[in-house]
Design a protein around this motif. Structure first.
Motif, PDB file in Angstrom:
ATOM      1  N   VAL A 180      -7.533   3.633   7.960  1.00  0.00           N
ATOM      2  CA  VAL A 180      -6.259   3.583   8.636  1.00  0.00           C
ATOM      3  C   VAL A 180      -6.132   2.256   9.587  1.00  0.00           C
ATOM      4  CG1 VAL A 180      -6.673   5.362  10.151  1.00  0.00           C
ATOM      5  CG2 VAL A 180      -4.497   4.659  10.061  1.00  0.00           C
ATOM      6  N   TYR A 181      -5.320   1.296   9.621  1.00  0.00           N
ATOM      7  CA  TYR A 181      -5.327   0.074  10.360  1.00  0.00           C
ATOM      8  C   TYR A 181      -4.115   0.400  11.515  1.00  0.00           C
ATOM      9  CZ  TYR A 181      -8.378  -2.530   7.154  1.00  0.00           C
ATOM     10  OH  TYR A 181      -9.222  -2.540   6.221  1.00  0.00           O
ATOM     11  N   TYR A 182      -4.533   0.448  12.781  1.00  0.00           N
ATOM     12  CA  TYR A 182      -3.562   0.725  13.845  1.00  0.00           C
ATOM     13  C   TYR A 182      -3.491  -0.354  14.872  1.00  0.00           C
ATOM     14  CZ  TYR A 182      -7.154   2.564  16.627  1.00  0.00           C
ATOM     15  OH  TYR A 182      -8.150   2.582  17.283  1.00  0.00           O
ATOM     16  N   LEU A 183      -2.264  -0.522  15.551  1.00  0.00           N
ATOM     17  CA  LEU A 183      -2.051  -1.165  16.611  1.00  0.00           C
ATOM     18  C   LEU A 183      -0.984  -0.874  17.708  1.00  0.00           C
ATOM     19  CD1 LEU A 183      -2.386  -3.994  18.258  1.00  0.00           C
ATOM     20  CD2 LEU A 183      -0.333  -4.768  16.598  1.00  0.00           C
ATOM     21  N   ASP A 231       1.340   9.033  24.728  1.00  0.00           N
ATOM     22  CA  ASP A 231       2.848   9.522  24.390  1.00  0.00           C
ATOM     23  C   ASP A 231       3.789   8.593  24.669  1.00  0.00           C
ATOM     24  OD1 ASP A 231       4.110  11.826  23.511  1.00  0.00           O
ATOM     25  OD2 ASP A 231       4.876  11.673  25.567  1.00  0.00           O
ATOM     26  N   GLY A 232       4.626   8.321  24.036  1.00  0.00           N
ATOM     27  CA  GLY A 232       5.888   7.575  24.197  1.00  0.00           C
ATOM     28  C   GLY A 232       5.637   5.928  23.893  1.00  0.00           C
ATOM     29  N   HIS A 233       4.481   5.696  23.262  1.00  0.00           N
ATOM     30  CA  HIS A 233       4.270   4.409  22.748  1.00  0.00           C
ATOM     31  C   HIS A 233       4.614   4.108  21.158  1.00  0.00           C
ATOM     32  CE1 HIS A 233       1.397   2.576  26.110  1.00  0.00           C
ATOM     33  NE2 HIS A 233       2.501   3.130  26.463  1.00  0.00           N
ATOM     34  N   TYR A 234       4.893   3.187  20.850  1.00  0.00           N
ATOM     35  CA  TYR A 234       5.019   2.852  19.339  1.00  0.00           C
ATOM     36  C   TYR A 234       3.641   2.321  18.816  1.00  0.00           C
ATOM     37  CZ  TYR A 234      10.155   2.707  19.932  1.00  0.00           C
ATOM     38  OH  TYR A 234      11.649   3.284  20.130  1.00  0.00           O
ATOM     39  N   TYR A 235       3.465   2.691  17.564  1.00  0.00           N
ATOM     40  CA  TYR A 235       2.191   2.238  16.950  1.00  0.00           C
ATOM     41  C   TYR A 235       2.521   1.574  15.438  1.00  0.00           C
ATOM     42  CZ  TYR A 235      -0.539   4.458  20.567  1.00  0.00           C
ATOM     43  OH  TYR A 235      -1.368   4.608  21.643  1.00  0.00           O
ATOM     44  N   ALA A 236       1.881   0.448  15.144  1.00  0.00           N
ATOM     45  CA  ALA A 236       1.867   0.099  13.798  1.00  0.00           C
ATOM     46  C   ALA A 236       0.870   0.562  12.969  1.00  0.00           C
ATOM     47  CB  ALA A 236       2.007  -1.567  14.010  1.00  0.00           C
ATOM     48  N   LEU A 237       1.031   0.984  11.892  1.00  0.00           N
ATOM     49  CA  LEU A 237      -0.060   1.155  10.884  1.00  0.00           C
ATOM     50  C   LEU A 237       0.011   1.102   9.357  1.00  0.00           C
ATOM     51  CD1 LEU A 237       1.066   4.198  12.622  1.00  0.00           C
ATOM     52  CD2 LEU A 237      -1.064   4.681  12.424  1.00  0.00           C
ATOM     53  N   TYR A 238      -0.925   0.645   8.795  1.00  0.00           N
ATOM     54  CA  TYR A 238      -0.986   0.545   7.357  1.00  0.00           C
ATOM     55  C   TYR A 238      -2.241   1.294   7.040  1.00  0.00           C
ATOM     56  CZ  TYR A 238      -3.644  -3.761   7.606  1.00  0.00           C
ATOM     57  OH  TYR A 238      -4.816  -4.654   8.066  1.00  0.00           O
TER      58      TYR A 238
END
Length: 272
Positions: free
Chosen positions: A191-194, A225-232
């Motif tokens: 899992v790649y995340y940002l 909590d409350g943050h956006y995360y980008a994942l692939y």
């Protein structure tokens, strides 16, 4: 010339013409008192029928890998087999040996379908298979092909169906479960995340962190909590074939809202 000498010459000519006639008859029709054709032919894998010489040979020898099992099917034809009394056709194989010329070979009985012989070798992905054909014919003669080899390669990519993601706001952890399949076995799950902070827009030249596991369950810690995360997501099988769900330029973006409904099932069709 004396009468007796003339008689001897006449007898000699008669014998000579008779011998010539016998020789011509024998070569034209295959008859005669003696068959000399074997003296003139190479007896290695050959037979003679009505003065025509046929050679027995292994042709079209090939091997194919079953992408579901890793088994190898060896197939071939026997040239001019109808002119020989064939008693046995076998495929001999050895797996992952250092010296195929001095290895111990396992024997399989080949079967014939529509003039093609074949046998299935119980190999696995990653094996190097050495194989040859051995034919017994005309009671005690043996024909053996050269040794061939094939590396059993898995060319089929995995299928990544979905990823289930659960958010534990108290621990600050994403728990992920992959739903993926492969014809052989999946070696690694990624899992790649940002962390995008409070902005749900992917920045230019974004750099992703990665977590991986040899099992389909893994987690990402230090989630805010409350943050956006980008994942692939990526899965990789034992032969380095890969499948991907979303990607670094078009990731799945999710908001860590503790009051939202979890887990979330992520598929290629899903969006946030």
């Amino acid at each position: 010339m004396r009468k007796k000498e003339r008689q001897l010459i006449t007898i000699g000519l008669v014998v000579l013409f008779a011998a010539i006639a016998w020789w011509a008859y024998g070569h034209q029709s295959g008859g005669g008192w003696f068959d000399l054709s074997g003296w003139l032919n190479d007896e290695n894998n050959t037979t003679t029928d009505n003065a025509t010489t046929y050679q027995l040979a292994v042709s079209g020898l090939a091997a194919t890998v079953d992408q579901q099992t890793g088994h190898v099917t060896v197939s071939f034809s026997l040239t001019n087999e109808e002119h020989f009394n064939i008693s046995s056709v076998q495929v001999l194989y050895a797996l992952n040996v250092a010296d195929p010329n001095n290895a111990s070979y396992t024997t399989l009985t080949a079967t014939e379908t529509n003039s093609t012989w074949s046998a299935e070798i119980p190999a696995s992905f990653g094996d190097v298979v050495y194989y040859k054909v051995e034919v017994t014919y005309d009671t005690d003669k043996i024909l053996v092909s050269d040794v061939q080899s094939i590396t059993v390669t898995d060319t089929t990519a995995p299928t990544l169906n979905s990823v289930s993601i659960n958010y534990n706001s108290t621990a600050g952890v994403f728990d992920l479960t992959f739903n993926a399949t492969d014809n052989d076995a999946i070696a690694t799950y990624y899992v790649y995340y940002l962390d995008l902070g409070t902005n749900n827009t992917l920045p230019a030249n974004a750099t992703f962190s990665v977590v991986n596991s040899t099992t389909p369950e893994l987690n990402i810690s230090n989630i805010t909590d409350g943050h956006y995360y980008a994942l692939y997501f990526v899965v990789e099988d034992l032969s380095n074939n890969k499948a991907m769900l979303y990607n670094e330029t078009d990731p799945y973006i999710i908001l860590t809202n503790s009051t939202a409904t979890w887990p979330v099932e992520i598929t290629e069709q899903a969006s946030s």
